[in-house]
Design a protein around this motif. Structure first.
Motif, PDB file in Angstrom:
ATOM      1  N   ILE A 110      -5.381   3.744  -8.172  1.00 27.67           N
ATOM      2  CA  ILE A 110      -6.299   4.645  -7.467  1.00 27.67           C
ATOM      3  C   ILE A 110      -7.546   3.886  -7.033  1.00 27.67           C
ATOM      4  O   ILE A 110      -8.045   4.063  -5.922  1.00 27.67           O
ATOM      5  N   GLU A 111      -8.032   3.009  -7.906  1.00 28.93           N
ATOM      6  CA  GLU A 111      -9.239   2.241  -7.589  1.00 28.93           C
ATOM      7  C   GLU A 111      -9.027   1.360  -6.354  1.00 28.93           C
ATOM      8  O   GLU A 111      -9.887   1.256  -5.498  1.00 28.93           O
ATOM      9  N   SER A 112      -7.848   0.735  -6.263  1.00 30.69           N
ATOM     10  CA  SER A 112      -7.644  -0.173  -5.138  1.00 30.69           C
ATOM     11  C   SER A 112      -7.241   0.587  -3.884  1.00 30.69           C
ATOM     12  O   SER A 112      -7.236   0.029  -2.796  1.00 30.69           O
ATOM     13  N   GLU A 113      -6.898   1.863  -4.031  1.00 31.30           N
ATOM     14  CA  GLU A 113      -6.503   2.649  -2.869  1.00 31.30           C
ATOM     15  C   GLU A 113      -7.723   3.431  -2.375  1.00 31.30           C
ATOM     16  O   GLU A 113      -8.337   4.152  -3.135  1.00 31.30           O
ATOM     17  N   GLY A 114      -8.058   3.247  -1.105  1.00 33.19           N
ATOM     18  CA  GLY A 114      -9.239   3.932  -0.588  1.00 33.19           C
ATOM     19  C   GLY A 114      -9.032   5.428  -0.414  1.00 33.19           C
ATOM     20  O   GLY A 114      -9.899   6.240  -0.698  1.00 33.19           O
ATOM     21  N   ILE A 115      -7.809   5.785   0.021  1.00 32.94           N
ATOM     22  CA  ILE A 115      -7.566   7.180   0.400  1.00 32.94           C
ATOM     23  C   ILE A 115      -7.398   8.078  -0.818  1.00 32.94           C
ATOM     24  O   ILE A 115      -6.768   7.694  -1.796  1.00 32.94           O
ATOM     25  N   ARG A 165       0.814  -1.193   0.000  1.00 36.92           N
ATOM     26  CA  ARG A 165       0.000   0.000   0.000  1.00 36.92           C
ATOM     27  C   ARG A 165       0.861   1.261   0.000  1.00 36.92           C
ATOM     28  O   ARG A 165       0.555   2.228  -0.690  1.00 36.92           O
ATOM     29  N   ALA A 166       1.959   1.227   0.732  1.00 36.39           N
ATOM     30  CA  ALA A 166       2.852   2.382   0.767  1.00 36.39           C
ATOM     31  C   ALA A 166       3.425   2.639  -0.616  1.00 36.39           C
ATOM     32  O   ALA A 166       3.462   3.772  -1.092  1.00 36.39           O
ATOM     33  N   LEU A 167       3.806   1.555  -1.288  1.00 30.58           N
ATOM     34  CA  LEU A 167       4.360   1.678  -2.639  1.00 30.58           C
ATOM     35  C   LEU A 167       3.317   2.291  -3.583  1.00 30.58           C
ATOM     36  O   LEU A 167       3.600   3.207  -4.351  1.00 30.58           O
ATOM     37  N   ARG A 221      -9.002   9.175  -3.293  1.00 34.64           N
ATOM     38  CA  ARG A 221      -9.463   8.834  -4.629  1.00 34.64           C
ATOM     39  C   ARG A 221      -9.829  10.067  -5.449  1.00 34.64           C
ATOM     40  O   ARG A 221      -9.361  10.260  -6.559  1.00 34.64           O
ATOM     41  N   SER A 222     -10.665  10.918  -4.866  1.00 36.95           N
ATOM     42  CA  SER A 222     -11.133  12.050  -5.657  1.00 36.95           C
ATOM     43  C   SER A 222     -10.036  13.096  -5.811  1.00 36.95           C
ATOM     44  O   SER A 222      -9.971  13.790  -6.811  1.00 36.95           O
ATOM     45  N   PHE A 223      -9.122  13.184  -4.827  1.00 32.07           N
ATOM     46  CA  PHE A 223      -8.015  14.119  -4.987  1.00 32.07           C
ATOM     47  C   PHE A 223      -7.144  13.724  -6.169  1.00 32.07           C
ATOM     48  O   PHE A 223      -6.807  14.547  -7.023  1.00 32.07           O
ATOM     49  N   PHE A 224      -6.786  12.439  -6.237  1.00 30.27           N
ATOM     50  CA  PHE A 224      -5.930  11.997  -7.326  1.00 30.27           C
ATOM     51  C   PHE A 224      -6.612  12.175  -8.673  1.00 30.27           C
ATOM     52  O   PHE A 224      -6.003  12.594  -9.652  1.00 30.27           O
ATOM     53  N   ARG A 225      -7.886  11.845  -8.701  1.00 31.80           N
ATOM     54  CA  ARG A 225      -8.617  11.992  -9.948  1.00 31.80           C
ATOM     55  C   ARG A 225      -8.566  13.448 -10.411  1.00 31.80           C
ATOM     56  O   ARG A 225      -8.309  13.739 -11.577  1.00 31.80           O
ATOM     57  N   THR A 226      -8.790  14.366  -9.461  1.00 30.02           N
ATOM     58  CA  THR A 226      -8.749  15.786  -9.788  1.00 30.02           C
ATOM     59  C   THR A 226      -7.372  16.192 -10.302  1.00 30.02           C
ATOM     60  O   THR A 226      -7.252  16.880 -11.312  1.00 30.02           O
ATOM     61  N   ALA A 227      -6.329  15.750  -9.596  1.00 29.90           N
ATOM     62  CA  ALA A 227      -4.973  16.156  -9.958  1.00 29.90           C
ATOM     63  C   ALA A 227      -4.644  15.726 -11.382  1.00 29.90           C
ATOM     64  O   ALA A 227      -4.123  16.507 -12.174  1.00 29.90           O
ATOM     65  N   TYR A 228      -4.972  14.489 -11.713  1.00 30.90           N
ATOM     66  CA  TYR A 228      -4.626  14.007 -13.045  1.00 30.90           C
ATOM     67  C   TYR A 228      -5.547  14.582 -14.117  1.00 30.90           C
ATOM     68  O   TYR A 228      -5.182  14.649 -15.288  1.00 30.90           O
ATOM     69  N   PHE A 229      -6.741  14.959 -13.703  1.00 30.58           N
ATOM     70  CA  PHE A 229      -7.700  15.439 -14.699  1.00 30.58           C
ATOM     71  C   PHE A 229      -7.525  16.921 -14.996  1.00 30.58           C
ATOM     72  O   PHE A 229      -7.963  17.395 -16.044  1.00 30.58           O
TER      73      PHE A 229
END
Lengths: 388, 278, 310
Positions: free
Chosen positions: C111-116, B10-12, C118-126
């Motif tokens: 991003i999908e498998s990471e819970g934390i 997860r960290a990776l 999610r919407s921030f990353f989507r915004t950043a890349y979009f």
């Protein structure tokens, strides 16, 4: 073969206790239906058994092996999903072959292009093809083998899903409401088939359903789960005739059991109309209890002088039986009675009637829902007049 | 189940995703930082994110005086609004007719729409330009808007959406005595807001950002749209006055980015809907 | 019905039902007429005109023109600029499309498998998708500046002398490709995220139970095939958008240095709207249109081969 034991399975989601210590044993040939209202934790229990979720505590033992730390892929537990979960891009034959391919071929043998170069791959694949073929024939779906799930009917998909689960000869068989997506006719027909398949496979089967008719008609034993706890595990007959908990009595049986609030009288007895029951344990007077009786044990008569006076609210004619919705004159409580068409002939809404309860069929439940074993005592004339 | 791989994997994963996001956001960071730097600052320390002596005011003044930013933004708003409104007014009745009415031309029109989806403005620009030149229509809002009044993509999107609407809804409206126009205005449009918002986002993003067509038909600064204006500004600045240039890009990028940040969810839904169905 | 009674000879043919049908057809025509007219004026007619003009020597500013047959096309294939332009567009597409597709797919799965967040990353890349490309190209020009640009300043920290990204003919296509990838990953990512969310969870459960031990097995068995339609669409869109690269070239390089960043649309733009050789530019446009037609045709073919998923 294998015997399945669940010991004290616990599970909570964010402080919400979903499973409160569930224990269950299944014999090697046993078909157990796990029944309960939606949200009672039955599907979670099944997913824990399959290894798709991990329990917070407890043991899962198959044969004499504790499976708790074993990942789903290595448990050799097969599961049929509610939506069947067939891979939509694979044909029926390929779908059925997946568990065999995953287990019997090495990673190198599975590689596209490279796989065929690996020695013995062809032999392994030939074996898989034969086993898939045999499974298809035994399920009578061999004519569907080249179709994809999108080109099959619900019933056909369900058979393919069964084939995929059975083909690898699992040590435990799990089914999560596999009939709920079928139409009513097909569902009744499929019940018999699944029971038959279970007999042939001869492994413990846990069948989750919210449909009590399915549970009662298919299972060797029925496990009633309510609010994350297993309230009773017994044969269908015992579950119906001898419920150990008020929730079991309420959940099983159609139409629903009649329940009346009451309390323990001065002499330690519980009274219902002209019937008096003596609980096996001594209870202080005034303790609230609930009395239950199933609709088919309520006798209705128009001209008898015995029984509690009531009026008919509504009559439902169901062909082989008649359901009467009555209201007791004295306390205004609703009572449902189930009669044969001949018994119910001539009854109509608004009629005054007398209701009599079969004393041997009355259940007494404690305030916490526990069943209180009780025996009827002969009718007491004084009490009858007092009530009437 | 995977308690041991949990932390490391997860960290990776978090590291990769965050590092990527950092790279993707870096241009914005440098844009904001450089817009506040004096010329000397820019040449001496390009990796220093905080300007030595804040020159935001100077750079923004330059950006705002060389080219009339308000005109640019206003032109952008007018052009995008006109295009969007006309596209919707033209496309919705057509899509409704194709989806819900039986008439012989509907199938032919479906073929035309599918063909039209293939043709971008770049392919039709030459003849339209020649025609507008002959008719002396260049350098006008008309020239900027006219070729985009028909959106085949809009028709296609609404068509998909209307097909999913139940026929009974329209039958009921007819029984209630509504005309076809009345059905569109009072039954179809109120139920089509998700599609209309999605299309609005698609249309506005496309035309706000379009450089090709304005570049061709506009040579008069007073009709320039934001991308074209920025091109003028760059030409006027010529040299390496990156401070002023970044201030200008900041002003011009801001409206759409702000709109996106405010209505992200709608944006993403809109892109997903238009994207997957287109 | 009233009409049927009034004209008994026509009963059957003009029954109430067919009157309703005719009225429906009439409304259909009326409602789609404005769209049809504009479709003809701004799409069909211009496409026909482009094809016709490609067989002429028409130049804007001159009054007459003459038919030259396929001469323009014959010229195209000996024209070094045009060949260069086609090649550059191909190289640019061959870099930008695959990189932006696989980067987007990888990021989407992470991003999908990471819970934390999610919407921030989507915004950043979009964010780049929603930004004005001409403006952001200017920012990239600064970032890529050979002496004062942060990119080369960073490289210098690890003792690498960075190239002149947008000014050296050997690097300019790579510089533009980096901007192209940066600009298009977010769009693909959002589509892949939507595709991933649409995969039923039960399929992954089934894969676990069926013995798919590793995440690679589950990817091969469930994720990749289930994403098939999304991937096909993303691929087509990415290729078409890469073929249509124009803004960055016009803003940053004007096709230079020494035609090293001539791309198709830029060449058409120069020929048609700067040199005003309309006939010749039309022939180029027809080639451009043919490329789009072929790409779409390929997409339909592949789509047809995949049998409908349920």
């Amino acid at each position: 073969m294998s015997k399945l034991s669940l010991r004290n399975i616990h599970k909570a989601f964010g402080g919400n206790q979903i499973l409160k210590g569930v224990s269950l044993d299944a014999d090697e040939n046993e078909f157990i239906a796990l029944v309960g209202p939606s949200g009672c934790g039955k599907s979670t229990l099944l997913r824990i058994l399959a290894g798709l979720e991990s329990a917070d505590g407890g043991e899962i033992v198959v044969g004499d092996r504790d499976l708790s730390p074993v990942p789903a892929a290595d448990r050799n537990i097969a599961m049929v999903f509610q939506s069947y979960a067939l891979y939509p891009h694979l044909t029926a034959a390929q779908n059925i072959a997946v568990p065999l391919v995953m287990r019997n071929l090495t990673r190198a043998q599975r590689l596209p292009l490279v796989g065929p170069l690996v020695p013995s791959q062809r032999k392994a694949i030939a074996t898989i093809k034969r086993e898939v073929r045999d499974m298809a024939v035994s399920l009578k779906i061999d004519h569907l083998m080249d179709r994809k799930p999108g080109q099959m009917s619900g019933g056909q998909r369900q058979r393919v899903a069964l084939g995929r689960a059975m083909v690898r000869r699992p040590s435990v068989f799990l089914m999560d409401e596999p009939l709920s997506n079928l139409d009513a006719n097909l569902r009744v027909h499929a019940r018999g088939e699944i029971v038959e398949l279970h007999r042939r496979a001869g492994v413990p089967t846990i069948y989750v359903t919210h449909d009590q008719a399915e549970a009662l008609s298919m299972a060797d034993r029925v496990a009633v789960m309510i609010g994350g706890a297993l309230l009773q595990l017994a044969s269908p007959q015992v579950i119906y005739d001898d419920p150990q908990h008020i929730e079991v009595a309420k959940f099983i049986g159609q139409p629903r059991i009649n329940l009346f609030a009451s309390q323990v009288a001065e002499d330690g007895m519980v009274a219902m109309g002209n019937t008096r029951l003596r609980p096996a344990e001594t209870l202080t007077a005034g303790t609230p209890v609930t009395i239950g009786i199933r609709p088919e044990f309520v006798a209705v008569s128009r001209n008898s002088q015995h029984g509690l006076p009531a009026h008919i609210d509504r009559v439902e004619f169901l062909g082989s039986e008649i359901i009467l919705y009555c209201r007791l004159d004295a306390v205004g409580e609703n009572v449902i009675a189930k009669l044969s068409p001949s018994e119910g002939a001539g009854l109509a809404a608004g009629m005054p009637v007398r209701l009599q309860f079969d004393a041997d069929r009355l259940f007494v439940f404690a305030e916490d829902g526990r069943r209180l074993p009780s025996l009827p005592v002969n009718a007491d004339v004084a009490l009858e007049t007092a009530h009437g | 189940m995977n308690a041991n791989t949990f932390t490391l994997g997860r960290a990776l994963r978090l590291f990769i995703v965050s590092f990527g996001a950092l790279i993707f956001l870096a241009p914005y960071v440098f844009m904001i930082s450089t817009a506040g730097k004096a010329q000397s600052d820019i040449f001496s320390s390009s990796l220093n994110l905080i300007p030595q002596n804040l020159s935001y005011v100077a750079n923004f003044t330059k950006a705002l005086t060389r080219v009339s930013m308000t005109t640019l933004l206003w032109n952008g708003v007018v052009v995008c609004a006109l295009i969007f409104v006309i596209q919707v007014v033209i496309a919705i009745p057509c899509a409704y007719a194709m989806a819900k009415l039986k008439f012989r031309a509907a199938r032919v029109m479906m073929v035309l729409v599918m063909l039209g989806l293939l043709v971008p403005i770049h392919a039709t620009a030459l003849p339209i330009y020649v025609a507008f030149d002959r008719a002396a229509l260049l350098n006008s809002y008309f020239a900027l808007v006219a070729p985009f009044t028909i959106s085949v993509f809009g028709i296609f999107l609404f068509l998909q959406f209307f097909r999913a609407m139940p026929d009974d809804l329209i039958h009921a409206a007819r029984l209630d005595g509504m005309s076809e126009i009345g059905i569109i205005a009072r039954v179809i449009v109120p139920n089509a807001w998700p599609a209309i918002t999605a299309f609005a986002i698609f249309s506005v993003v496309a035309h706000w950002n379009d450089l090709y067509w304005p570049l061709i038909v506009i040579s008069n600064q007073s009709y320039a749209t934001p991308p074209l204006g920025l091109l003028y500004f760059r030409a006027a600045e010529a040299g390496d006055d990156y401070g002023a240039l970044m201030a200008a890009t900041l002003i011009i990028t801001f409206p759409l980015v702000a709109a996106f940040l405010l209505a992200q969810k709608r944006f993403v839904e809109g892109i997903t809907m238009t994207g997957l169905k287109g | 019905m009233a009409e049927a009674i009034a004209a008994p000879g026509l009963i059957g043919k003009s029954s109430a039902r067919s009157t309703a049908e005719r009225r429906e057809a009439h409304s259909g025509w009326m409602l789609s007429l404005p769209a049809l007219v504009l479709l003809f004026m701004f799409i069909l007619l211009p496409v026909a005109a482009v094809i016709l003009m490609s067989f002429t020597d028409y130049e804007l500013g001159y009054t007459g023109f003459k038919w030259v047959g396929v001469e323009n096309y014959a010229d195209l294939f000996t024209n070094r600029t045009f060949k260069r332009s086609l090649w550059n567009t191909t190289v640019y597409t061959a870099i930008v499309a695959p990189v932006s597709i696989f980067m987007a797919l990888g990021l989407a799965m992470l991003i999908e498998s990471e819970g934390i967040g999610r919407s921030f990353f989507r915004t950043a890349y979009f964010l780049p998708v929603a930004s004005l490309l001409v403006a952001m190209a200017t920012v990239w020009q600064y970032l890529f500046h050979p002496t004062i640009g942060p990119v080369n300043a960073l490289l210098r920290l690890v003792d690498i002398e960075g190239p002149n990204w947008l000014g050296a003919s050997g690097y300019v296509l790579y510089g533009l490709s980096i901007i192209g990838v940066w600009q298009s990953v977010g769009f693909n990512l959002v589509l892949f995220l939507a595709g991933l969310t649409a995969i039923p969870r039960e399929l992954y459960a089934a894969a676990h139970v069926d013995g798919a031990r590793s995440s690679w097995d589950r990817f091969r068995l469930v994720t990749w095939p289930m994403l098939g339609p999304t991937t096909l669409f993303v691929t087509t869109i990415s290729i078409i958008n890469a073929v249509k690269v124009f803004e960055t070239v016009k803003t940053l390089t004007e096709g230079g240095p020494n035609k090293a960043s001539e791309v198709l649309l830029f060449t058409i733009y120069q020929e048609g709207f700067v040199y005003l050789r309309v006939g010749y530019a039309s022939a180029m446009t027809v080639v451009f249109l043919l490329i789009l037609v072929i790409l779409m045709f390929l997409q339909y073919r592949i789509q047809d081969r995949q049998v409908h998923y349920s």
